[in-house]
Scaffold this motif. Structure first.
Motif, short mmCIF file in Angstrom:
data_model
loop_
_atom_site.label_atom_id
_atom_site.label_comp_id
_atom_site.label_asym_id
_atom_site.label_seq_id
_atom_site.Cartn_x
_atom_site.Cartn_y
_atom_site.Cartn_z
N VAL A 174 0.84 -1.21 0.00
CA VAL A 174 0.00 0.00 0.00
C VAL A 174 0.88 1.26 0.00
O VAL A 174 0.66 2.19 -0.77
CB VAL A 174 -0.95 0.01 1.23
N LEU A 175 1.88 1.27 0.88
CA LEU A 175 2.78 2.43 0.97
C LEU A 175 3.60 2.59 -0.31
O LEU A 175 3.82 3.71 -0.79
CB LEU A 175 3.72 2.26 2.17
N MET A 176 4.03 1.48 -0.88
CA MET A 176 4.83 1.55 -2.11
C MET A 176 3.99 2.08 -3.27
O MET A 176 4.46 2.89 -4.08
CB MET A 176 5.40 0.16 -2.43
N GLU A 177 2.75 1.64 -3.37
CA GLU A 177 1.88 2.11 -4.45
C GLU A 177 1.57 3.60 -4.29
O GLU A 177 1.54 4.35 -5.27
CB GLU A 177 0.57 1.30 -4.46
N LYS A 178 1.38 4.03 -3.03
CA LYS A 178 1.14 5.45 -2.77
C LYS A 178 2.34 6.28 -3.19
O LYS A 178 2.22 7.35 -3.79
CB LYS A 178 0.86 5.65 -1.27
N GLN A 179 3.54 5.76 -2.90
CA GLN A 179 4.77 6.46 -3.27
C GLN A 179 4.89 6.54 -4.79
O GLN A 179 5.30 7.56 -5.35
CB GLN A 179 5.98 5.75 -2.66
N LYS A 180 4.54 5.47 -5.49
CA LYS A 180 4.60 5.46 -6.96
C LYS A 180 3.64 6.47 -7.56
O LYS A 180 3.96 7.15 -8.54
CB LYS A 180 4.30 4.06 -7.49
N GLU A 181 2.45 6.58 -6.97
CA GLU A 181 1.46 7.55 -7.47
C GLU A 181 1.98 8.97 -7.30
O GLU A 181 1.82 9.82 -8.19
CB GLU A 181 0.13 7.37 -6.73
N GLN A 182 2.59 9.24 -6.14
CA GLN A 182 3.17 10.57 -5.91
C GLN A 182 4.28 10.85 -6.90
O GLN A 182 4.42 11.96 -7.42
CB GLN A 182 3.70 10.67 -4.48
N SER A 183 5.10 9.82 -7.19
CA SER A 183 6.20 9.98 -8.14
C SER A 183 5.68 10.26 -9.53
O SER A 183 6.20 11.12 -10.24
CB SER A 183 7.06 8.72 -8.13
N LYS A 188 5.07 14.59 -14.03
CA LYS A 188 4.38 15.19 -15.16
C LYS A 188 5.07 16.48 -15.54
O LYS A 188 5.57 17.21 -14.70
CB LYS A 188 2.91 15.47 -14.81
N MET A 189 5.06 16.81 -16.82
CA MET A 189 5.78 17.99 -17.28
C MET A 189 5.21 19.24 -16.63
O MET A 189 4.01 19.51 -16.71
CB MET A 189 5.69 18.11 -18.80
N THR A 190 6.07 20.00 -16.01
CA THR A 190 5.64 21.23 -15.37
C THR A 190 5.95 22.44 -16.23
O THR A 190 5.58 23.55 -15.91
CB THR A 190 6.34 21.40 -14.00
N GLY A 191 6.67 22.25 -17.33
CA GLY A 191 6.99 23.36 -18.21
C GLY A 191 5.80 23.82 -19.00
O GLY A 191 5.77 24.93 -19.52
#
Length: 611
Positions: A174-183, A188-191
């Protein structure tokens, strides 16, 4: 062939691996060799993270087979020989690839050695708390990099209830999947200004004029205010503007955007930033005078002084890479850059810190390029033509069929869409201000050019003059005088330490008399004021000579800091009492941290009141 090489190393070390593990090493080795050769360096982000993970997984397999020394880089030569005809670049860069792999593997071996006992101790404290166990697995996997196999190996040494362990692993996932979602969200491109917005950008691509000119007549195609399209804007409105054409460079390729003004009669918009999405340029600004409406014609003018500072830094970045490849080697490859008006930053592949004399050589070489005043030539070539000409490309960029190549003299040729000087001499002056590590195998140089470089030299000269005045000497006499003062200061410090040690020796017996015994183990402790760690070690050594079966805890505090020293006698180490493990329990009591060896460990804190 790679598996054969693995078998030879296993036989030499009297170790065994499963056939699956051998195939994993063979596949990972090929991927790592090609990636690093192509400029993808081990790091904590993106493709670099994948390369780092592959190296660690190979290292971990060998470590669990009881092969304790770094071995992974030994397989590079096998891959290089296999691919020598079709991909000779691996052979050419094999030495550098080995250094990079060794750097990652040595770091992992060190972390693994330190963190495995720490994880084991933490797990033992949380055997009945599945959520806590899951958090521990996640922390030691994500933060410290221990592999799942290593964590599982540690768990196999103790008894954990199966239901609790199953729930703990679910919490980990659960924690690993949450971390992947945040990553994924952060990657995503911020430019792109309007990323994930509902704004209508249904307009033709913006014609960019900025390579040839810094001002032009523009038509306001679209106006946006608070992310809503509007027909007109007025004073103090913060807006986004799309025009039919523009001389304003949009932030990309590490170069910051242009700023400036849109003007029409007495009406004025100050442009603060310029971005682009799908070749549509978006100007961000604020209306400072009057009003504007859709389809108005305006005069767009780039801040030319600022633009000149930016192009000096950008062209200097190209010259810097050329100089580094000449002096440090052709393994130097760009890993990122920042080109602003005040400075430049260049990230590059290199296994070790760049030495001071190497930095001086690089700086001199760049200034030689500048003094040569070579023309900057721009070529628009097909991608294949550019590669055939030997133009350097930044691996993280995507290129179309036609690419822009920037050439300086016979020493620099790079793919680049940025703005540049017409001659190298326009840079004026180049000065390196720092060199540092940002990841394993990746270094960073920051530098300045033109008037900013001159200003830094003036500041340094002023500092030397002030120092000479303080020391009442000439500039030439500063170093000899300073050396003499340091020598005198060291002598005084030694005298003070000697006096302190004489005074402390008189109290050693008193410290021993106040010891406390717990289950036949003596706890010897004392607190001092203004003692450095060297004196604490001497006190500890003296106490150990006069005691056995003892744990010694010594503290010292100053106005702003606190220090702890913890020592354990040899007979207790054999019974499992280790200073480097005990310090992890004690250090948090002073809100500090520390480490060391089984015989002796130290900790520090910025809270002396807690000592």
């Amino acid at each position: 062939p790679v598996i054969d090489a693995v078998n030879r190393h296993l036989e030499k070390n009297k170790s065994t691996l499963t056939q699956t593990e051998k195939y994993i090493i063979a596949d990972h080795m090929r991927a790592v060799a090609f990636s690093i050769t192509d400029g993808v360096m081990p790091s904590n982000e993106g493709r670099g993270y994948v390369v780092k993970k592959l190296i660690i997984e190979m290292s971990d397999i060998l470590l669990r087979a009881n092969i304790k020394k770094p071995q992974v880089s030994n397989f590079i030569d096998v891959v290089a020989n296999i691919m020598n005809k079709t991909y000779p670049e691996i052979s050419k860069k094999s030495s550098n690839i080995k250094n990079i792999i060794d750097s990652v593997e040595n770091a992992y071996i060190k972390v693994r050695k330190e963190k495995m006992p720490e994880l084991l101790k933490s797990v033992k404290k949380s055997l009945t708390n599945s959520n806590k166990l899951g958090e521990l697995f996640f922390s030691f996997r994500d933060t410290h990099g221990l592999t799942i196999d290593t964590i599982t190996e540690i768990l196999s040494t103790i008894s954990v209830d199966k239901n609790i362990l199953d729930t703990a692993w679910k919490q980990y996932h659960v924690l690993m999947e949450k971390q992947k979602e945040q990553s994924r969200a952060s990657s995503k491109m911020t430019g792109d200004v309007f990323i994930e917005s509902d704004l209508d950008l249904n307009v033709p691509k913006t014609k960019f004029l900025g390579y040839e000119q810094t001002s032009a007549n523009l038509t306001l195609l679209k106006l946006f205010k608070e992310n809503q399209e509007v027909d007109f804007v007025e004073k103090n409105d913060k807006i986004q503007i799309i025009t039919d054409q523009t001389p304003f460079y949009a932030e990309s390729g590490g170069q910051i955007s242009d700023t400036g003004y849109f003007r029409a009669n007495d009406n004025e918009i100050r442009i603060l930033n310029t971005q682009k999405t799908n070749d549509i340029f978006i100007h961000l600004g604020i209306v400072e005078k009057g009003t504007f409406k859709k389809n108005d014609s305006v005069q767009g003018s780039v801040d030319n002084i600022r633009r000149l500072s930016i192009i000096r830094n950008h062209t200097a970045t190209h010259l810097l890479q050329a100089a580094m490849r000449e002096i440090l080697g052709t393994h130097i490859a760009q890993q990122g850059s920042y080109v602003g008006e005040d400075r430049l930053r260049f990230d590059f592949t290199h296994p070790t810190a760049v030495k001071k004399d190497e930095l001086n050589q690089i700086e001199r070489k760049v200034n030689d390029f500048i003094l040569a005043c070579d023309p900057i030539v721009i070529k628009n070539l097909s991608l294949d033509e550019a590669k055939k000409e030997g133009a350097l490309a930044f691996f993280a960029e995507k290129y179309g069929d036609i690419v822009r190549v920037v050439v300086a003299g016979n020493y620099s040729k790079e793919f680049c869409g940025g703005t540049h000087c017409q001659f190298t001499g326009q840079i004026g002056l180049f000065k390196i201000i720092s060199e540092s590590a940002i990841a394993q195998g990746i270094r960073r140089i920051e530098a300045v050019t033109g008037t900013v470089a001159l200003e830094i030299l003036h500041q340094q000269e002023d500092l030397v003059e002030q120092l000479a005045k303080k020391m009442k000497s000439s500039k030439e006499e500063i170093l000899p005088k300073l050396t003499l003062q340091q020598k005198r200061l060291k002598e005084l410090e030694n005298q003070l330490a000697s006096q302190q040690w004489q005074n402390i020796q008189e109290t050693i017996n008193n410290i021993l008399e106040n010891k406390k015994s717990i289950k036949n183990i003596d706890i010897i402790s004392s607190n001092f004021k203004n003692l450095d760690m060297n004196l604490l070690r001497k006190i500890s050594d003296s106490l150990k000579k006069k005691s056995s079966s003892s744990i010694i805890i010594l503290g010292s505090h100053t106005k702003d800091s606190a220090s702890l020293l913890l020592a354990v006698t040899d007979d207790l180490i054999e019974k499992g009492f280790k200073a480097n493990e005990l310090i992890l329990e004690v250090a948090p009591l002073i809100n500090g941290s520390g480490g060391g060896r089984p015989q002796l460990a130290c900790a520090g804190s910025s809270e002396p009141a807690k000592i």
